[in-house]
Design an enzyme around this catalytic site. Structure first.
Site, PDB file in Angstrom:
ATOM      1  N   ASP A   1       0.039  -7.706   1.638  1.00  0.00           N
ATOM      2  CA  ASP A   1       0.528  -6.323   1.607  1.00  0.00           C
ATOM      3  C   ASP A   1       2.059  -6.311   1.620  1.00  0.00           C
ATOM      4  OD1 ASP A   1       0.532  -3.565   1.685  1.00  0.00           O
ATOM      5  OD2 ASP A   1       0.011  -3.421   3.814  1.00  0.00           O
TER       6      ASP A   1
ATOM      7  N   GLY B   1       5.524   1.992  13.627  1.00  0.00           N
ATOM      8  CA  GLY B   1       6.384   2.890  12.876  1.00  0.00           C
ATOM      9  C   GLY B   1       5.769   3.148  11.510  1.00  0.00           C
TER      10      GLY B   1
ATOM     11  N   HIS C   1       0.819  -1.220   0.000  1.00  0.00           N
ATOM     12  CA  HIS C   1       0.000   0.000   0.000  1.00  0.00           C
ATOM     13  C   HIS C   1       0.854   1.273   0.000  1.00  0.00           C
ATOM     14  CE1 HIS C   1       0.285  -0.038   4.546  1.00  0.00           C
ATOM     15  NE2 HIS C   1       0.302   1.254   4.341  1.00  0.00           N
TER      16      HIS C   1
ATOM     17  N   SER D   1       4.443   2.815   7.883  1.00  0.00           N
ATOM     18  CA  SER D   1       4.008   1.676   7.073  1.00  0.00           C
ATOM     19  C   SER D   1       5.172   1.170   6.243  1.00  0.00           C
ATOM     20  CB  SER D   1       2.903   2.114   6.124  1.00  0.00           C
ATOM     21  OG  SER D   1       1.663   2.014   6.741  1.00  0.00           O
ATOM     22  N   GLY D   2       5.222  -0.134   6.064  1.00  0.00           N
ATOM     23  CA  GLY D   2       6.289  -0.726   5.271  1.00  0.00           C
ATOM     24  C   GLY D   2       7.545  -1.022   6.055  1.00  0.00           C
TER      25      GLY D   2
END
Length: 240
Positions: free
Chosen positions: A108, A198, A65, A200-201
């Protein structure tokens, strides 16, 4: 519906760009500079919007995302200072999981092939992936890190970190009924602010191995992470 990337303490996440939001560490502390040399800060269409992590000299992993026009910064502690340790690299190709579902935020995971190999040194290092597809045991202690707001008022440009604990799948299903085997839950049982995520990703690291990718959550624990162990075959095929 749950929001991609983790909303904490009822704080709303400002849009970093279309399709990705920004989140923050709340209740954590500033990381020792360069103590997490695998961390990547992702500039998406010119704005810092997501985190990622280096899994090979020319490959960064993040959340699907976070997809956008990405520039990768490695070796950073303060993302708004031109530190000598930093390396800025472009993305040659984007490899989103073919079954990524943006509505359910399922599968994701996104791999970024960099335009050049990173120079590995004490500031820039790889982090190992899981060796098997098995689930992480409940109550395993893990950590997360990211850049961004650390509460509603306070902005930091430096890397912050906090600890989380793996929830049982049964307990997590009570909160997220659509939980798939490509997801895993983690948070704090006792301190709401410690469960914050933290960017995203970014990576969830357990015993020195990256087991999860910050994915989505509600305003209370637990948060949901992409369970990397499920995707080992796809990762191997994609990276060659």
């Amino acid at each position: 519906m749950e929001q991609p990337l983790c909303l904490l303490l009822l704080l709303s996440c400002p849009l970093a760009h279309a399709g990705a939001l920004q989140s923050w560490i709340v209740g954590g502390h500033e990381a020792k500079p360069h103590s997490r040399p695998y961390m990547a800060a992702l500039k998406i269409s010119g704005n810092f919007g997501c985190g990622g992590f280096l899994v090979a000299p020319d490959w960064v992993m993040t959340a699907a995302h976070c997809m956008g026009y990405i520039t990768v910064i490695l070796g950073a502690h303060d993302i708004h200072e031109p530190e000598e340790s930093q390396q800025m690299l472009g993305v040659e190709s984007y490899h989103m999981h073919p079954e990524y579902n943006g509505n359910l935020v399922d599968n994701d995971i996104l791999l970024l092939k960099l335009t050049a190999k990173a120079r590995l040194n004490k500031y820039v290092q790889l982090i190992p992936l899981p060796k098997t597809s098995s689930d992480i045991p409940t109550d395993t202690k893990c950590s997360i890190a990211g850049w961004g707001l650390i509460d509603r008022e306070m902005l930091t440009n430096k890397l912050f970190e906090t600890n989380v604990t793996i929830y049982s799948r049964r307990k997590c299903l009570n909160v997220y009924p659509h939980l798939s085997d490509g997801m895993i839950c983690a948070g704090s049982f006792h301190h709401l602010k410690d469960s914050s995520q933290g960017d995203s990703g970014g990576p969830m690291v357990c015993n020195g191995v990256v087991q999860g990718i910050v994915s989505f959550g509600n305003s209370f624990p637990p948060g949901v992470y992409t369970r990397i162990a499920k995707y080992l075959q796809w990762i191997k095929q994609t990276m060659g």
